[in-house]
Enzyme design. Structure first.
Site, mmCIF file in Angstrom:
data_model
loop_
_atom_site.group_PDB
_atom_site.id
_atom_site.type_symbol
_atom_site.label_atom_id
_atom_site.label_comp_id
_atom_site.label_asym_id
_atom_site.label_seq_id
_atom_site.Cartn_x
_atom_site.Cartn_y
_atom_site.Cartn_z
ATOM 1 N N THR A 117 36.440 -20.063 -13.095
ATOM 2 C CA THR A 117 37.245 -21.205 -13.557
ATOM 3 C C THR A 117 36.407 -22.225 -14.309
ATOM 4 O OG1 THR A 117 38.436 -23.151 -12.734
ATOM 5 C CG2 THR A 117 36.877 -22.177 -11.240
ATOM 6 N N TYR A 141 36.990 -26.439 -4.536
ATOM 7 C CA TYR A 141 37.453 -25.241 -5.236
ATOM 8 C C TYR A 141 36.404 -24.793 -6.257
ATOM 9 C CZ TYR A 141 40.016 -22.534 -8.713
ATOM 10 O OH TYR A 141 40.391 -21.560 -9.600
HETATM 11 N N1 UFG Z 1 49.822 -32.834 -13.773
HETATM 12 C C1 UFG Z 1 50.697 -33.885 -13.707
HETATM 13 N N2 UFG Z 1 51.783 -33.777 -12.897
HETATM 14 C C2 UFG Z 1 52.029 -32.653 -12.145
HETATM 15 C C3 UFG Z 1 51.128 -31.580 -12.227
HETATM 16 C C4 UFG Z 1 50.025 -31.694 -13.047
HETATM 17 O O1 UFG Z 1 50.514 -34.916 -14.364
HETATM 18 O O2 UFG Z 1 53.033 -32.632 -11.404
HETATM 19 C C5 UFG Z 1 48.662 -32.911 -14.672
HETATM 20 C C6 UFG Z 1 47.336 -32.782 -13.940
HETATM 21 O O3 UFG Z 1 46.892 -34.038 -13.481
HETATM 22 C C7 UFG Z 1 46.453 -32.157 -15.006
HETATM 23 C C8 UFG Z 1 47.412 -31.311 -15.839
HETATM 24 O O4 UFG Z 1 48.709 -31.817 -15.551
HETATM 25 O O5 UFG Z 1 45.931 -33.159 -15.808
HETATM 26 C C9 UFG Z 1 47.360 -29.860 -15.510
HETATM 27 O O6 UFG Z 1 47.484 -29.721 -14.102
HETATM 28 P P1 UFG Z 1 47.714 -28.326 -13.380
HETATM 29 O O7 UFG Z 1 47.890 -28.625 -11.928
HETATM 30 O O8 UFG Z 1 48.771 -27.564 -14.074
HETATM 31 O O9 UFG Z 1 46.370 -27.549 -13.633
HETATM 32 P P2 UFG Z 1 44.888 -27.998 -13.250
HETATM 33 O O10 UFG Z 1 44.263 -28.454 -14.533
HETATM 34 O O11 UFG Z 1 44.804 -28.921 -12.126
HETATM 35 O O12 UFG Z 1 44.333 -26.660 -12.650
HETATM 36 C C10 UFG Z 1 43.957 -25.627 -13.440
HETATM 37 C C11 UFG Z 1 43.939 -24.344 -12.611
HETATM 38 C C12 UFG Z 1 42.825 -24.398 -11.601
HETATM 39 C C13 UFG Z 1 41.544 -24.762 -12.301
HETATM 40 C C14 UFG Z 1 41.715 -26.089 -12.962
HETATM 41 C C15 UFG Z 1 40.438 -26.583 -13.583
HETATM 42 O O13 UFG Z 1 45.159 -24.159 -11.953
HETATM 43 O O14 UFG Z 1 42.698 -23.158 -10.976
HETATM 44 O O15 UFG Z 1 42.695 -25.936 -13.951
HETATM 45 O O16 UFG Z 1 40.458 -27.985 -13.592
HETATM 46 F F1 UFG Z 1 40.536 -24.870 -11.443
#
Ligand code: UFG
Length: 326
Positions: A117, A141
């Site tokens: 990741t 993670y």
């Molecule tokens: N977000 C919101 N509201 C929500 C969900 C997400 O504003 O309800 C934002 C988050 O803060 C983030 C973006 O949308 O800025 C993307 O969030 P996701 O939860 O969709 O994805 P992540 O970036 O947190 O996670 C992904 C992968 C992980 C990996 C990570 C690396 O799912 O496995 O990227 O940062 F580790």
């Protein structure tokens, strides 16, 4: 044709990779305990129901099929949860990987593709992020995934293991033919939660932070279509079988979109308004994550085919409607 054991093959990226392996003429064998995987995402009857916490389960899977290589997806993967419960991430993710590597060693299988990741980089010092960028994760993670990368390097030195670690940016979208798509329980990812808000399954999409140092104040991510990620695993397998490994590859497009941009595009694709509310920043979220994926282009001949924002959202929306019978 290779027989490939896919741990977590009933999960989101694992199931799409099984499809891509089949379409390339390989035979994926799914290893899953269905703790977070879904039977509806199974694309093959070659299934071993087992737990990576039980080494005998893994050895049974490896000895029941003529496995040439393993693709290791199965792990806990919620950044937010890993902040609250680091024990779960260190204990399970590390122990399960170690059990897998030991079982592979005992059964004489030494090729593995690892689902890593961009969270291994932490808060980047430069974007787009090249593979040489220092790794400095900011959550359990990311730490657990980086530790597994170290395990792979140590097993390579000690036991002639060959590995390729693929560092995904934001997996998104669904099978272009809508056979399978994204499923998580609970669902925390941005795109499905946007659709849940549109469908009235949650009152509103909460935007986590609007005061980031980005042009519109919301986080920027590099969204990569799951079918493109799956294709990268097939290319990595080809390389592993032909010339071995020891490689790390970023998988992203290099183009970033903010949460607000995703919302706008989702409204265009669905023709529906997304109810939103603003909340505080989510712990562990870096402001912007973008990949430099030149190495994958050079060494895997990997070029994303489905990762424009409209295609990501259209395929994801089709799957969401089918899965929720909308
Ligand atoms: N977000 C919101 N509201 C929500 C969900 C997400 O504003 O309800 C934002 C988050 O803060 C983030 C973006 O949308 O800025 C993307 O969030 P996701 O939860 O969709 O994805 P992540 O970036 O947190 O996670 C992904 C992968 C992980 C990996 C990570 C690396 O799912 O496995 O990227 O940062 F580790």
């Amino acid at each position: 044709m290779a027989v490939v054991l896919v741990t977590g093959g009933a999960g989101y990226i694992g199931s799409h990779t099984c499809l891509a392996l089949q379409e390339a003429g390989h035979r994926p064998v799914v290893f899953d305990n269905f703790s977070t995987g879904f039977r509806k995402l199974l694309v093959t009857e070659d299934l071993v129901e087992g737990d990576l916490g039980r080494p005998e389960d893994i050895r049974k899977a490896l000895s029941s099929f003529p496995v040439e290589a393993v693709v290791h997806f199965a792990s806990h993967c919620y950044v937010g949860e890993s902040y609250q419960n680091p024990y779960k991430y260190y204990h399970d993710n590390l122990l399960h990987a170690l059990n897998l590597l030991e079982a592979m060693k005992k059964e004489g299988v030494n090729k593995i593709i690892f689902s890593s990741t961009c969270a291994t980089y932490g808060i980047p010092r430069e974007v787009p992020i090249p593979e040489e960028h220092p790794t400095d994760p900011i959550n359990a993670y990311g730490h657990s995934k980086r530790c597994i990368e170290w395990m792979l390097e140590d097993y390579r030195r000690a036991h002639a293991f060959e590995f390729i670690a693929l560092r995904y940016f934001n997996a998104s979208g669904a099978d272009p033919r809508t056979r399978i798509g994204e499923c998580h329980d609970p669902e925390t990812h941005l795109i499905p939660r946007i659709f849940m808000a549109i469908a009235g399954m949650i009152p509103a999409l909460e935007i986590f932070g609007e005061d980031y140092p980005t042009p519109d104040g919301t986080c920027i991510r590099d969204y990569i279509h799951v079918a493109d990620l799956a294709a990268a695993h097939v290319a990595a397998l080809r390389r592993l079988l032909a010339q071995g490994g020891g490689d790390f590859f970023n998988l992203g497009t290099g183009e970033g979109f903010s949460v607000r941009q995703l919302l706008e595009e989702a409204e265009r694709v669905t023709g529906r308004k997304v109810p939103v509310r603003f909340g505080p920043r989510r712990l562990g979220d870096p402001p912007a994550l973008l990949a430099k994926s030149h190495a994958a282009l050079r060494d895997l001949a990997w070029v994303p085919q489905h990762s424009s924002l409209p295609v990501i959202l259209e395929t994801a929306w089709r799957w969401f409607q089918k899965d929720n019978r909308l």
